[in-house]
Design a protein around this motif. Structure first.
Motif, PDB file in Angstrom:
ATOM      1  N   LEU A  27       0.821  -1.206   0.000  1.00  0.00           N
ATOM      2  CA  LEU A  27       0.000   0.000   0.000  1.00  0.00           C
ATOM      3  C   LEU A  27       0.856   1.258   0.000  1.00  0.00           C
ATOM      4  O   LEU A  27       0.573   2.224  -0.714  1.00  0.00           O
ATOM      5  CB  LEU A  27      -0.940   0.013   1.207  1.00  0.00           C
ATOM      6  CG  LEU A  27      -2.135  -0.941   1.173  1.00  0.00           C
ATOM      7  CD1 LEU A  27      -3.019  -0.714   2.398  1.00  0.00           C
ATOM      8  CD2 LEU A  27      -2.953  -0.761  -0.097  1.00  0.00           C
ATOM      9  N   ARG A  28       1.917   1.261   0.794  1.00  0.00           N
ATOM     10  CA  ARG A  28       2.763   2.452   0.875  1.00  0.00           C
ATOM     11  C   ARG A  28       3.487   2.700  -0.447  1.00  0.00           C
ATOM     12  O   ARG A  28       3.686   3.840  -0.852  1.00  0.00           O
ATOM     13  CB  ARG A  28       3.787   2.317   2.012  1.00  0.00           C
ATOM     14  CG  ARG A  28       3.184   2.212   3.406  1.00  0.00           C
ATOM     15  CD  ARG A  28       2.363   3.430   3.786  1.00  0.00           C
ATOM     16  NE  ARG A  28       3.175   4.622   3.816  1.00  0.00           N
ATOM     17  CZ  ARG A  28       2.911   5.748   3.156  1.00  0.00           C
ATOM     18  NH1 ARG A  28       1.828   5.826   2.393  1.00  0.00           N
ATOM     19  NH2 ARG A  28       3.701   6.789   3.232  1.00  0.00           N
ATOM     20  N   ALA A  29       3.874   1.603  -1.118  1.00  0.00           N
ATOM     21  CA  ALA A  29       4.557   1.755  -2.407  1.00  0.00           C
ATOM     22  C   ALA A  29       3.584   2.177  -3.506  1.00  0.00           C
ATOM     23  O   ALA A  29       3.931   2.977  -4.378  1.00  0.00           O
ATOM     24  CB  ALA A  29       5.250   0.448  -2.798  1.00  0.00           C
ATOM     25  N   SER A  30       2.378   1.631  -3.452  1.00  0.00           N
ATOM     26  CA  SER A  30       1.394   1.910  -4.504  1.00  0.00           C
ATOM     27  C   SER A  30       0.734   3.274  -4.345  1.00  0.00           C
ATOM     28  O   SER A  30       0.427   3.941  -5.339  1.00  0.00           O
ATOM     29  CB  SER A  30       0.308   0.832  -4.506  1.00  0.00           C
ATOM     30  OG  SER A  30       0.858  -0.458  -4.682  1.00  0.00           O
ATOM     31  N   TYR A  31       0.517   3.676  -3.083  1.00  0.00           N
ATOM     32  CA  TYR A  31      -0.206   4.927  -2.815  1.00  0.00           C
ATOM     33  C   TYR A  31       0.523   5.729  -1.731  1.00  0.00           C
ATOM     34  O   TYR A  31       0.038   5.861  -0.595  1.00  0.00           O
ATOM     35  CB  TYR A  31      -1.646   4.621  -2.373  1.00  0.00           C
ATOM     36  CG  TYR A  31      -2.346   3.641  -3.284  1.00  0.00           C
ATOM     37  CD1 TYR A  31      -2.839   4.049  -4.521  1.00  0.00           C
ATOM     38  CD2 TYR A  31      -2.490   2.306  -2.922  1.00  0.00           C
ATOM     39  CE1 TYR A  31      -3.473   3.144  -5.374  1.00  0.00           C
ATOM     40  CE2 TYR A  31      -3.118   1.397  -3.763  1.00  0.00           C
ATOM     41  CZ  TYR A  31      -3.602   1.827  -4.986  1.00  0.00           C
ATOM     42  OH  TYR A  31      -4.217   0.936  -5.830  1.00  0.00           O
ATOM     43  N   PRO A  32       1.688   6.260  -2.069  1.00  0.00           N
ATOM     44  CA  PRO A  32       2.518   6.939  -1.055  1.00  0.00           C
ATOM     45  C   PRO A  32       1.869   8.173  -0.444  1.00  0.00           C
ATOM     46  O   PRO A  32       2.270   8.604   0.645  1.00  0.00           O
ATOM     47  CB  PRO A  32       3.787   7.315  -1.836  1.00  0.00           C
ATOM     48  CG  PRO A  32       3.378   7.325  -3.274  1.00  0.00           C
ATOM     49  CD  PRO A  32       2.329   6.268  -3.401  1.00  0.00           C
ATOM     50  N   LEU A  60      11.530  -1.927  -3.535  1.00  0.00           N
ATOM     51  CA  LEU A  60      10.755  -2.710  -4.494  1.00  0.00           C
ATOM     52  C   LEU A  60       9.531  -1.943  -4.977  1.00  0.00           C
ATOM     53  O   LEU A  60       8.882  -1.234  -4.216  1.00  0.00           O
ATOM     54  CB  LEU A  60      10.310  -4.035  -3.857  1.00  0.00           C
ATOM     55  CG  LEU A  60      11.423  -4.948  -3.327  1.00  0.00           C
ATOM     56  CD1 LEU A  60      10.819  -6.227  -2.757  1.00  0.00           C
ATOM     57  CD2 LEU A  60      12.435  -5.279  -4.405  1.00  0.00           C
ATOM     58  N   THR A  61       9.217  -2.110  -6.252  1.00  0.00           N
ATOM     59  CA  THR A  61       8.007  -1.515  -6.811  1.00  0.00           C
ATOM     60  C   THR A  61       6.795  -2.340  -6.361  1.00  0.00           C
ATOM     61  O   THR A  61       6.951  -3.487  -5.893  1.00  0.00           O
ATOM     62  CB  THR A  61       8.058  -1.507  -8.349  1.00  0.00           C
ATOM     63  OG1 THR A  61       8.033  -2.875  -8.810  1.00  0.00           O
ATOM     64  CG2 THR A  61       9.315  -0.824  -8.860  1.00  0.00           C
ATOM     65  N   PRO A  62       5.577  -1.800  -6.487  1.00  0.00           N
ATOM     66  CA  PRO A  62       4.389  -2.585  -6.120  1.00  0.00           C
ATOM     67  C   PRO A  62       4.331  -3.937  -6.829  1.00  0.00           C
ATOM     68  O   PRO A  62       3.990  -4.956  -6.217  1.00  0.00           O
ATOM     69  CB  PRO A  62       3.232  -1.680  -6.540  1.00  0.00           C
ATOM     70  CG  PRO A  62       3.789  -0.295  -6.409  1.00  0.00           C
ATOM     71  CD  PRO A  62       5.226  -0.411  -6.841  1.00  0.00           C
ATOM     72  N   ALA A  82      15.462  -8.214 -10.559  1.00  0.00           N
ATOM     73  CA  ALA A  82      15.484  -6.914  -9.880  1.00  0.00           C
ATOM     74  C   ALA A  82      15.321  -7.081  -8.372  1.00  0.00           C
ATOM     75  O   ALA A  82      15.973  -6.392  -7.577  1.00  0.00           O
ATOM     76  CB  ALA A  82      14.376  -6.021 -10.433  1.00  0.00           C
ATOM     77  N   ILE A  83      14.454  -8.017  -7.975  1.00  0.00           N
ATOM     78  CA  ILE A  83      14.239  -8.291  -6.549  1.00  0.00           C
ATOM     79  C   ILE A  83      15.530  -8.768  -5.897  1.00  0.00           C
ATOM     80  O   ILE A  83      15.931  -8.290  -4.824  1.00  0.00           O
ATOM     81  CB  ILE A  83      13.121  -9.331  -6.359  1.00  0.00           C
ATOM     82  CG1 ILE A  83      11.763  -8.725  -6.729  1.00  0.00           C
ATOM     83  CG2 ILE A  83      13.082  -9.845  -4.919  1.00  0.00           C
ATOM     84  CD1 ILE A  83      10.640  -9.742  -6.860  1.00  0.00           C
ATOM     85  N   LEU A  84      16.213  -9.717  -6.545  1.00  0.00           N
ATOM     86  CA  LEU A  84      17.456 -10.248  -5.986  1.00  0.00           C
ATOM     87  C   LEU A  84      18.495  -9.137  -5.844  1.00  0.00           C
ATOM     88  O   LEU A  84      19.210  -9.064  -4.839  1.00  0.00           O
ATOM     89  CB  LEU A  84      18.006 -11.370  -6.879  1.00  0.00           C
ATOM     90  CG  LEU A  84      17.117 -12.606  -7.074  1.00  0.00           C
ATOM     91  CD1 LEU A  84      17.853 -13.669  -7.883  1.00  0.00           C
ATOM     92  CD2 LEU A  84      16.670 -13.179  -5.735  1.00  0.00           C
ATOM     93  N   ARG A  85      18.561  -8.284  -6.860  1.00  0.00           N
ATOM     94  CA  ARG A  85      19.550  -7.192  -6.820  1.00  0.00           C
ATOM     95  C   ARG A  85      19.237  -6.216  -5.682  1.00  0.00           C
ATOM     96  O   ARG A  85      20.132  -5.832  -4.915  1.00  0.00           O
ATOM     97  CB  ARG A  85      19.543  -6.450  -8.156  1.00  0.00           C
ATOM     98  CG  ARG A  85      20.611  -5.351  -8.241  1.00  0.00           C
ATOM     99  CD  ARG A  85      20.583  -4.631  -9.574  1.00  0.00           C
ATOM    100  NE  ARG A  85      19.410  -3.776  -9.723  1.00  0.00           N
ATOM    101  CZ  ARG A  85      18.366  -4.068 -10.486  1.00  0.00           C
ATOM    102  NH1 ARG A  85      18.327  -5.187 -11.194  1.00  0.00           N
ATOM    103  NH2 ARG A  85      17.342  -3.234 -10.567  1.00  0.00           N
TER     104      ARG A  85
END
Length: 223
Positions: A74-79, A157-159, A194-197
């Protein structure tokens, strides 16, 4: 003219939603309340009322949350929308992590109506709220460096990457993730890379271990 606040209550127990709705109606002069019983429904409601939701009251233990992962999502999607955790848990580590992972408030479900109202008003005014005992313990106790480090990594991380990480934690394969997200397997592989990085790990297993640090035990039910 009195300002109207639009608040989303996300909790899978109808009685809890009803009690919170009553508390909001009692403590706020003009409020419109929306309800959701899962993280998916919460996102649907936010999307349906895009730009209008002033605050989300969020339960940590409901379908789709997977511990703190839902809060991060939620925080990432709707900051721009503040999130207040309303939980049956009253353990200091849960309170601390809720705040460090982006919540603007932590309100125990057992809190009296006036405290719930104070918490909501404080967040709507741009502040942060938690019970006095939690604030004192956090101010006087040592910092949780592990939680801070984890929050920094997960916060990158992105949503969509958070959704993929959540599905990895559930043991789903790239093919299954691609089907559920309606994307190609190549896209899923790109997300996993991207997640691993961003998590500074070298395998899906290591990423899952980190993600499981975000999970929570259900609060004990009092007899």
């Amino acid at each position: 003219m009195t300002e109207t606040f639009q608040i989303l209550i996300a909790d899978d127990h109808p009685l809890v939603r009803g009690a919170l709705k009553q508390a909001l109606s009692t403590e706020l002069d003009n409020v419109t309340v929306y309800e959701a019983g899962s993280l998916f429904e919460a996102i649907e409601q936010i999307e349906a009322h895009k730009g209008d939701i002033d605050l989300v009251l969020l339960d940590l233990h409901m379908p789709g949350m997977n511990g703190f992962t839902g809060l991060f999502t939620l925080r990432a999607s709707y900051p721009d929308i503040p999130v207040s955790i309303v939980s049956a848990s009253q353990e200091l580590p849960v309170v601390r992590r809720s705040i460090e992972y982006g919540a603007s408030a932590f309100v125990p479900k057992s809190a009296p109506v006036d405290q719930i109202g104070l918490a909501v008003k404080t967040v709507l005014d741009g502040g942060m709220w938690m019970p006095d005992w939690a604030r004192e313990a956090m101010e006087n106790g040592p910092a949780d460096d592990e939680a801070n480090g984890l929050a920094e990594k997960i916060g990158q991380l992105t949503p969509q990457q958070l959704r993929v990480l959540n599905m990895l934690t559930e043991g789903k394969l790239n093919k299954q993730i691609a089907y559920e997200l309606d994307v190609t397997e190549a896209t899923v592989k790109a997300h996993v890379s991207a997640i691993l990085r961003k998590l500074s790990v070298h395998s899906r297993t290591q990423a899952v271990i980190i993600a499981r640090e975000l999970q929570l035990q259900e609060p004990a039910i009092e007899a």
